[in-house]
Design an enzyme around this catalytic site. Structure first.
Site, PDB file in Angstrom:
ATOM      1  N   HIS A  16       1.263   3.704   2.893  1.00 12.00           N
ATOM      2  CA  HIS A  16       1.002   5.057   3.404  1.00 12.00           C
ATOM      3  C   HIS A  16       2.224   5.564   4.186  1.00 12.00           C
ATOM      4  O   HIS A  16       2.647   6.702   4.028  1.00 12.00           O
ATOM      5  CB  HIS A  16      -0.176   5.062   4.382  1.00 12.00           C
ATOM      6  CG  HIS A  16      -1.526   4.792   3.783  1.00 12.00           C
ATOM      7  ND1 HIS A  16      -2.381   3.832   4.280  1.00 12.00           N
ATOM      8  CD2 HIS A  16      -2.191   5.367   2.749  1.00 12.00           C
ATOM      9  CE1 HIS A  16      -3.504   3.831   3.578  1.00 12.00           C
ATOM     10  NE2 HIS A  16      -3.419   4.746   2.639  1.00 12.00           N
ATOM     11  N   LYS A  40     -18.288   7.323   3.633  1.00  8.27           N
ATOM     12  CA  LYS A  40     -17.427   6.138   3.487  1.00  8.27           C
ATOM     13  C   LYS A  40     -17.648   5.212   4.668  1.00  8.27           C
ATOM     14  O   LYS A  40     -17.696   5.656   5.806  1.00  8.27           O
ATOM     15  CB  LYS A  40     -15.951   6.561   3.468  1.00  8.27           C
ATOM     16  CG  LYS A  40     -15.421   6.678   2.067  1.00  8.27           C
ATOM     17  CD  LYS A  40     -13.929   6.660   2.005  1.00  8.27           C
ATOM     18  CE  LYS A  40     -13.531   6.901   0.558  1.00  8.27           C
ATOM     19  NZ  LYS A  40     -12.323   7.653   0.420  1.00  8.27           N
ATOM     20  N   ARG A  92      -0.435   4.890  -7.387  1.00  9.12           N
ATOM     21  CA  ARG A  92       0.069   3.529  -7.544  1.00  9.12           C
ATOM     22  C   ARG A  92      -0.013   3.044  -8.983  1.00  9.12           C
ATOM     23  O   ARG A  92       0.801   2.247  -9.432  1.00  9.12           O
ATOM     24  CB  ARG A  92      -0.732   2.568  -6.655  1.00  9.12           C
ATOM     25  CG  ARG A  92      -0.481   2.756  -5.186  1.00  9.12           C
ATOM     26  CD  ARG A  92      -1.582   2.197  -4.360  1.00  9.12           C
ATOM     27  NE  ARG A  92      -2.789   3.001  -4.504  1.00  9.12           N
ATOM     28  CZ  ARG A  92      -3.881   2.858  -3.777  1.00  9.12           C
ATOM     29  NH1 ARG A  92      -3.948   1.902  -2.880  1.00  9.12           N
ATOM     30  NH2 ARG A  92      -4.923   3.643  -3.956  1.00  9.12           N
ATOM     31  N   SER A 130      -5.601  -0.167   1.575  1.00  9.90           N
ATOM     32  CA  SER A 130      -6.300  -0.536   2.812  1.00  9.90           C
ATOM     33  C   SER A 130      -7.339  -1.609   2.503  1.00  9.90           C
ATOM     34  O   SER A 130      -7.537  -2.534   3.305  1.00  9.90           O
ATOM     35  CB  SER A 130      -6.985   0.684   3.424  1.00  9.90           C
ATOM     36  OG  SER A 130      -6.039   1.665   3.762  1.00  9.90           O
TER      37      SER A 130
HETATM   38  P1  ADP Z   1      -8.499   8.065   0.101  1.00 16.31           P
HETATM   39  O1  ADP Z   1      -9.827   7.500   0.467  1.00 16.31           O
HETATM   40  O2  ADP Z   1      -8.397   9.545   0.320  1.00 16.31           O
HETATM   41  O3  ADP Z   1      -7.973   7.645  -1.247  1.00 16.31           O
HETATM   42  P2  ADP Z   1      -6.510   6.295   1.300  1.00 16.31           P
HETATM   43  O4  ADP Z   1      -6.174   6.182   2.744  1.00 16.31           O
HETATM   44  O5  ADP Z   1      -7.012   5.070   0.625  1.00 16.31           O
HETATM   45  O6  ADP Z   1      -7.524   7.496   1.227  1.00 16.31           O
HETATM   46  O7  ADP Z   1      -5.232   6.809   0.487  1.00 16.31           O
HETATM   47  C1  ADP Z   1      -4.650   8.055   0.760  1.00 16.31           C
HETATM   48  C2  ADP Z   1      -3.627   8.380  -0.317  1.00 16.31           C
HETATM   49  O8  ADP Z   1      -2.546   7.452  -0.220  1.00 16.31           O
HETATM   50  C3  ADP Z   1      -4.142   8.280  -1.751  1.00 16.31           C
HETATM   51  O9  ADP Z   1      -3.562   9.322  -2.526  1.00 16.31           O
HETATM   52  C4  ADP Z   1      -3.646   6.933  -2.214  1.00 16.31           C
HETATM   53  O10 ADP Z   1      -3.446   6.905  -3.620  1.00 16.31           O
HETATM   54  C5  ADP Z   1      -2.319   6.849  -1.471  1.00 16.31           C
HETATM   55  N1  ADP Z   1      -1.894   5.467  -1.256  1.00 16.31           N
HETATM   56  C6  ADP Z   1      -2.610   4.450  -0.755  1.00 16.31           C
HETATM   57  N2  ADP Z   1      -1.896   3.315  -0.704  1.00 16.31           N
HETATM   58  C7  ADP Z   1      -0.675   3.628  -1.198  1.00 16.31           C
HETATM   59  C8  ADP Z   1       0.531   2.883  -1.466  1.00 16.31           C
HETATM   60  N3  ADP Z   1       0.594   1.564  -1.241  1.00 16.31           N
HETATM   61  N4  ADP Z   1       1.587   3.528  -1.984  1.00 16.31           N
HETATM   62  C9  ADP Z   1       1.497   4.858  -2.271  1.00 16.31           C
HETATM   63  N5  ADP Z   1       0.406   5.607  -2.079  1.00 16.31           N
HETATM   64  C10 ADP Z   1      -0.671   5.015  -1.552  1.00 16.31           C
END
Ligand code: ADP
Length: 166
Positions: A16, A40, A92, A130
């Site tokens: 992130h 969630k 990803r 996460s």
């Molecule tokens: P959500 O529940 O909205 O998907 P997340 O916090 O899991 O929230 O992810 C937020 C955004 O960050 C999403 O678009 C996800 O694809 C992206 N993301 C999560 N992990 C990574 C990573 N390792 N590299 C690039 N983008 C990521």
């Protein structure tokens, strides 16, 4: 131009943070949005996630144009309210793309003036989520390369507490 980066960030990972850094270099302002979603099940409260994100962002070499906010309601409505014309999301793998395409298309239908912009994950973070962090920490694995150093202890501790409850 102002962009926003909405997500859950439960907890923030180095993946992130990499997107935050890259997007903040591209736009004048970047608001990172912890979007409220009562459906969630998160291990950290919104306030805890806000605090962890703020501390992590402060460690970036250039962070003056980054803010962290808790967002409510529809993401496009919130983006409109804060004056962000761009919503940044990360991709990803192809599996992310399917979900992201659907969400971005729905958002375009809801508000034509707001664009979704995708950043592809750095290869070394393409496996990182996460949920992976939580799963590894829950089973006593080393998550130090996966989360910002300033939040490591609290993530490990929270996952140990969770493990003890089960
Ligand atoms: P959500 O529940 O909205 O998907 P997340 O916090 O899991 O929230 O992810 C937020 C955004 O960050 C999403 O678009 C996800 O694809 C992206 N993301 C999560 N992990 C990574 C990573 N390792 N590299 C690039 N983008 C990521």
């Amino acid at each position: 131009m102002k962009a926003c980066y909405p997500g859950t960030f439960d907890p923030v990972t180095v993946g992130h943070l990499d997107i935050i850094e890259r997007a903040s270099r591209m736009f004048d302002e970047l608001d990172v949005l912890i979007m409220r979603n009562p459906r969630k099940k998160c291990i950290f409260t919104e306030e805890e996630r806000l605090d962890m994100l703020e501390r992590s962002v402060k460690e970036l070499p250039r962070h003056d144009n980054i803010r962290v906010l808790i967002g409510t309601g529809l993401t496009v409505d919130f983006a409109q309210k804060i004056g962000a014309r761009i919503m940044v999301r990360g991709i990803r793998a192809v599996s992310d793309y399917e979900y992201e395409l659907q969400t971005a298309t729905a958002n375009l239908m809801l508000n034509e003036s707001i664009e979704t912009l995708f950043f592809i994950a750095r290869p070394q973070y393409s496996f990182l989520s996460s949920s992976a962090v939580k799963e590894i920490a829950y089973n006593d694995g080393d998550i130090s390369p996966l989360v910002p150093a300033c939040i490591l202890d609290e993530v490990v501790q929270r996952m140990h507490e969770t493990a003890l409850q089960h």
